[in-house]
Write a protein that holds these residues in place. Structure first.
Motif, PDB file in Angstrom:
ATOM      1  N   LEU A 180      14.495   7.146   9.661  1.00 25.10           N
ATOM      2  CA  LEU A 180      13.976   5.829   9.286  1.00 25.10           C
ATOM      3  C   LEU A 180      12.486   5.779   9.593  1.00 25.10           C
ATOM      4  O   LEU A 180      12.055   6.155  10.687  1.00 25.10           O
ATOM      5  CB  LEU A 180      14.713   4.736  10.054  1.00 25.10           C
ATOM      6  N   THR A 181      11.710   5.291   8.638  1.00 24.76           N
ATOM      7  CA  THR A 181      10.249   5.278   8.787  1.00 24.76           C
ATOM      8  C   THR A 181       9.686   3.919   8.393  1.00 24.76           C
ATOM      9  O   THR A 181      10.109   3.328   7.402  1.00 24.76           O
ATOM     10  CB  THR A 181       9.603   6.360   7.909  1.00 24.76           C
ATOM     11  N   ALA A 182       8.718   3.433   9.176  1.00 22.95           N
ATOM     12  CA  ALA A 182       7.973   2.221   8.842  1.00 22.95           C
ATOM     13  C   ALA A 182       6.497   2.554   8.913  1.00 22.95           C
ATOM     14  O   ALA A 182       6.063   3.353   9.755  1.00 22.95           O
ATOM     15  CB  ALA A 182       8.307   1.088   9.811  1.00 22.95           C
ATOM     16  N   GLY A 183       5.706   1.961   8.009  1.00 22.98           N
ATOM     17  CA  GLY A 183       4.293   2.302   8.009  1.00 22.98           C
ATOM     18  C   GLY A 183       3.432   1.282   7.304  1.00 22.98           C
ATOM     19  O   GLY A 183       3.917   0.331   6.676  1.00 22.98           O
ATOM     20  N   VAL A 184       2.117   1.483   7.423  1.00 22.51           N
ATOM     21  CA  VAL A 184       1.127   0.617   6.802  1.00 22.51           C
ATOM     22  C   VAL A 184      -0.018   1.493   6.312  1.00 22.51           C
ATOM     23  O   VAL A 184      -0.313   2.541   6.905  1.00 22.51           O
ATOM     24  CB  VAL A 184       0.611  -0.440   7.801  1.00 22.51           C
ATOM     25  N   ALA A 185      -0.639   1.097   5.213  1.00 24.30           N
ATOM     26  CA  ALA A 185      -1.781   1.832   4.681  1.00 24.30           C
ATOM     27  C   ALA A 185      -2.773   0.842   4.084  1.00 24.30           C
ATOM     28  O   ALA A 185      -2.384  -0.209   3.550  1.00 24.30           O
ATOM     29  CB  ALA A 185      -1.341   2.833   3.618  1.00 24.30           C
ATOM     30  N   SER A 186      -4.048   1.172   4.181  1.00 26.09           N
ATOM     31  CA  SER A 186      -5.106   0.335   3.631  1.00 26.09           C
ATOM     32  C   SER A 186      -5.951   1.178   2.686  1.00 26.09           C
ATOM     33  O   SER A 186      -6.506   2.206   3.084  1.00 26.09           O
ATOM     34  CB  SER A 186      -5.974  -0.231   4.758  1.00 26.09           C
ATOM     35  N   TRP A 187      -6.023   0.750   1.429  1.00 24.63           N
ATOM     36  CA  TRP A 187      -6.743   1.499   0.396  1.00 24.63           C
ATOM     37  C   TRP A 187      -7.883   0.675  -0.160  1.00 24.63           C
ATOM     38  O   TRP A 187      -7.718  -0.496  -0.494  1.00 24.63           O
ATOM     39  CB  TRP A 187      -5.774   1.882  -0.723  1.00 24.63           C
ATOM     40  N   LYS A 188      -9.064   1.294  -0.286  1.00 23.81           N
ATOM     41  CA  LYS A 188     -10.224   0.677  -0.910  1.00 23.81           C
ATOM     42  C   LYS A 188     -10.624   1.536  -2.088  1.00 23.81           C
ATOM     43  O   LYS A 188     -11.044   2.678  -1.919  1.00 23.81           O
ATOM     44  CB  LYS A 188     -11.385   0.537   0.068  1.00 23.81           C
ATOM     45  N   ALA A 189     -10.456   0.991  -3.289  1.00 25.32           N
ATOM     46  CA  ALA A 189     -10.787   1.737  -4.495  1.00 25.32           C
ATOM     47  C   ALA A 189     -12.293   1.907  -4.614  1.00 25.32           C
ATOM     48  O   ALA A 189     -13.081   1.169  -4.012  1.00 25.32           O
ATOM     49  CB  ALA A 189     -10.239   0.998  -5.722  1.00 25.32           C
ATOM     50  N   ALA A 190     -12.721   2.880  -5.387  1.00 22.49           N
ATOM     51  CA  ALA A 190     -14.139   3.124  -5.595  1.00 22.49           C
ATOM     52  C   ALA A 190     -14.782   1.913  -6.288  1.00 22.49           C
ATOM     53  O   ALA A 190     -14.200   1.320  -7.191  1.00 22.49           O
ATOM     54  CB  ALA A 190     -14.327   4.380  -6.431  1.00 22.49           C
ATOM     55  N   ASN A 191     -15.951   1.555  -5.841  1.00 20.93           N
ATOM     56  CA  ASN A 191     -16.733   0.457  -6.436  1.00 20.93           C
ATOM     57  C   ASN A 191     -16.016  -0.879  -6.361  1.00 20.93           C
ATOM     58  O   ASN A 191     -16.249  -1.770  -7.193  1.00 20.93           O
ATOM     59  CB  ASN A 191     -17.080   0.779  -7.899  1.00 20.93           C
ATOM     60  N   GLN A 192     -15.122  -1.055  -5.391  1.00 12.97           N
ATOM     61  CA  GLN A 192     -14.418  -2.311  -5.201  1.00 12.97           C
ATOM     62  C   GLN A 192     -14.656  -2.818  -3.781  1.00 12.97           C
ATOM     63  O   GLN A 192     -14.774  -2.036  -2.840  1.00 12.97           O
ATOM     64  CB  GLN A 192     -12.911  -2.134  -5.421  1.00 12.97           C
ATOM     65  N   ASN A 193     -14.728  -4.136  -3.641  1.00 15.09           N
ATOM     66  CA  ASN A 193     -14.877  -4.738  -2.319  1.00 15.09           C
ATOM     67  C   ASN A 193     -13.534  -5.105  -1.709  1.00 15.09           C
ATOM     68  O   ASN A 193     -13.383  -5.118  -0.488  1.00 15.09           O
ATOM     69  CB  ASN A 193     -15.757  -5.988  -2.398  1.00 15.09           C
ATOM     70  N   ALA A 194     -12.561  -5.432  -2.552  1.00 12.39           N
ATOM     71  CA  ALA A 194     -11.253  -5.845  -2.052  1.00 12.39           C
ATOM     72  C   ALA A 194     -10.447  -4.625  -1.614  1.00 12.39           C
ATOM     73  O   ALA A 194     -10.511  -3.558  -2.226  1.00 12.39           O
ATOM     74  CB  ALA A 194     -10.493  -6.608  -3.138  1.00 12.39           C
ATOM     75  N   ARG A 195      -9.694  -4.789  -0.532  1.00 10.86           N
ATOM     76  CA  ARG A 195      -8.835  -3.722  -0.028  1.00 10.86           C
ATOM     77  C   ARG A 195      -7.375  -4.063  -0.323  1.00 10.86           C
ATOM     78  O   ARG A 195      -7.004  -5.241  -0.381  1.00 10.86           O
ATOM     79  CB  ARG A 195      -9.018  -3.526   1.477  1.00 10.86           C
ATOM     80  N   ALA A 196      -6.575  -3.028  -0.498  1.00 10.82           N
ATOM     81  CA  ALA A 196      -5.141  -3.198  -0.697  1.00 10.82           C
ATOM     82  C   ALA A 196      -4.440  -2.708   0.566  1.00 10.82           C
ATOM     83  O   ALA A 196      -4.573  -1.541   0.942  1.00 10.82           O
ATOM     84  CB  ALA A 196      -4.670  -2.403  -1.907  1.00 10.82           C
ATOM     85  N   THR A 197      -3.717  -3.591   1.218  1.00  9.34           N
ATOM     86  CA  THR A 197      -2.985  -3.233   2.430  1.00  9.34           C
ATOM     87  C   THR A 197      -1.492  -3.287   2.143  1.00  9.34           C
ATOM     88  O   THR A 197      -0.975  -4.334   1.753  1.00  9.34           O
ATOM     89  CB  THR A 197      -3.329  -4.167   3.590  1.00  9.34           C
ATOM     90  N   SER A 198      -0.826  -2.172   2.317  1.00 13.15           N
ATOM     91  CA  SER A 198       0.603  -2.054   1.998  1.00 13.15           C
ATOM     92  C   SER A 198       1.430  -1.891   3.261  1.00 13.15           C
ATOM     93  O   SER A 198       1.056  -1.143   4.166  1.00 13.15           O
ATOM     94  CB  SER A 198       0.849  -0.840   1.094  1.00 13.15           C
ATOM     95  N   TYR A 199       2.560  -2.586   3.289  1.00 13.40           N
ATOM     96  CA  TYR A 199       3.516  -2.473   4.388  1.00 13.40           C
ATOM     97  C   TYR A 199       4.849  -2.046   3.796  1.00 13.40           C
ATOM     98  O   TYR A 199       5.271  -2.578   2.768  1.00 13.40           O
ATOM     99  CB  TYR A 199       3.695  -3.815   5.106  1.00 13.40           C
ATOM    100  N   GLY A 200       5.522  -1.107   4.427  1.00 12.29           N
ATOM    101  CA  GLY A 200       6.799  -0.686   3.867  1.00 12.29           C
ATOM    102  C   GLY A 200       7.542   0.283   4.757  1.00 12.29           C
ATOM    103  O   GLY A 200       7.154   0.546   5.902  1.00 12.29           O
ATOM    104  N   GLY A 201       8.613   0.817   4.209  1.00  9.92           N
ATOM    105  CA  GLY A 201       9.426   1.753   4.975  1.00  9.92           C
ATOM    106  C   GLY A 201      10.304   2.587   4.073  1.00  9.92           C
ATOM    107  O   GLY A 201      10.450   2.309   2.870  1.00  9.92           O
ATOM    108  N   THR A 202      10.889   3.635   4.648  1.00 10.75           N
ATOM    109  CA  THR A 202      11.788   4.507   3.918  1.00 10.75           C
ATOM    110  C   THR A 202      13.003   4.834   4.776  1.00 10.75           C
ATOM    111  O   THR A 202      12.955   4.769   6.011  1.00 10.75           O
ATOM    112  CB  THR A 202      11.111   5.839   3.522  1.00 10.75           C
ATOM    113  N   ALA A 203      14.064   5.192   4.102  1.00  9.89           N
ATOM    114  CA  ALA A 203      15.262   5.722   4.752  1.00  9.89           C
ATOM    115  C   ALA A 203      15.605   7.021   4.041  1.00  9.89           C
ATOM    116  O   ALA A 203      15.797   7.039   2.820  1.00  9.89           O
ATOM    117  CB  ALA A 203      16.419   4.733   4.660  1.00  9.89           C
ATOM    118  N   ALA A 204      15.628   8.112   4.789  1.00  7.66           N
ATOM    119  CA  ALA A 204      15.912   9.425   4.216  1.00  7.66           C
ATOM    120  C   ALA A 204      17.235   9.947   4.764  1.00  7.66           C
ATOM    121  O   ALA A 204      17.459   9.920   5.981  1.00  7.66           O
ATOM    122  CB  ALA A 204      14.786  10.398   4.531  1.00  7.66           C
ATOM    123  N   PHE A 205      18.072  10.419   3.865  1.00 13.72           N
ATOM    124  CA  PHE A 205      19.395  10.916   4.239  1.00 13.72           C
ATOM    125  C   PHE A 205      19.479  12.406   3.882  1.00 13.72           C
ATOM    126  O   PHE A 205      19.410  12.763   2.704  1.00 13.72           O
ATOM    127  CB  PHE A 205      20.479  10.145   3.497  1.00 13.72           C
TER     128      PHE A 205
END
Length: 222
Positions: free
Chosen positions: A69-94
């Motif tokens: 089980l995994t939980a995580g967060v990532a923050s992405w800033k695209a080129a030539n953009q001021n706004a950031r995209a912050t993602s929250y999520g998780g996975t379950a691997a069997f």
């Protein structure tokens, strides 16, 4: 005023390309799994056709033998953009196949992530939710002093976009794949992955990711 509205609407569409799960990151996987707690620091570099820029993130996983089980967060800033995209999520691997006596590992990974809409000036990253289902295949190589796990992980990604302008499609389902490797030096490791996803408009998004991790291999009896 109408011109300004049109510009803002166009930016909303262009500033939120789809991604594997956490925006700006590949769809990380480790088919062989494991036991204990691991902490990951990740870096993602999307191609220019994927929005460019860079992403930083962190994950924590709990391995219970055949389930991780995994939980995580990532923050992405695209080129030539001021706004950031912050993602929250998780996975379950069997893990379906694999173990100390089997040289091949196969797992089923299910995951989801969400990023809220973010606006900075005229730049807007629209809200979106991604759900993925993948199959992972790896052939762990227990070489002396280092564990090497090359893997291949194809699957389906569903993207749902919120707050889109009228007449713009608010969802799509794509096929994507990841090829990468996990390298472990005892409790410390590094990971690298290359992600490719074909979009509805015919373009292909590509993301290169790498990072480091540290694990606490607890004797959980599983």
């Amino acid at each position: 005023m109408k011109c300004m509205v049109s510009i803002v609407g166009a930016v909303m569409v262009l500033a939120a390309p789809a991604a594997a799960q956490w925006l700006g990151m590949p769809a990380w996987n480790s088919p062989k799994g494991g036991t204990g707690v691991s902490f990951y620091g990740d870096y993602g570099a999307p191609s220019d056709s994927s929005g460019g820029g860079n992403a930083f993130g962190g994950r924590a996983s709990l391995g219970l033998g055949t389930i991780t089980l995994t939980a995580g967060v990532a923050s992405w800033k695209a080129a030539n953009q001021n706004a950031r995209a912050t993602s929250y999520g998780g996975t379950a691997a069997f893990r379906l196949i694999g173990g100390s006596l089997i040289p091949v590992s196969v797992n089923l990974q299910l995951g989801a992530a969400h990023n809220a809409q973010n606006t900075s000036g005229l730049d807007t990253v629209r809200a979106s939710t991604t759900v993925l289902g993948t199959v992972g295949l790896s052939v762990p190589l227990p070489t002396p002093g280092i564990s090497i796990e090359p893997f291949f992980s194809p699957g389906i990604r569903y993207h749902k976009f919120s707050d889109v302008p009228a007449g713009v499609k608010d969802h799509e389902t794509n096929f994507g794949w990841v090829i990468g490797g996990n390298f472990s030096f005892g409790l410390v490791g590094v990971h690298v992955a290359y992600d490719s996803e074909k979009l509805d408009d015919g373009t292909t998004q590509k993301v290169l990711g790498l990072g480091a991790n540290v694990g606490l291999r607890l004797p959980m009896g599983l």
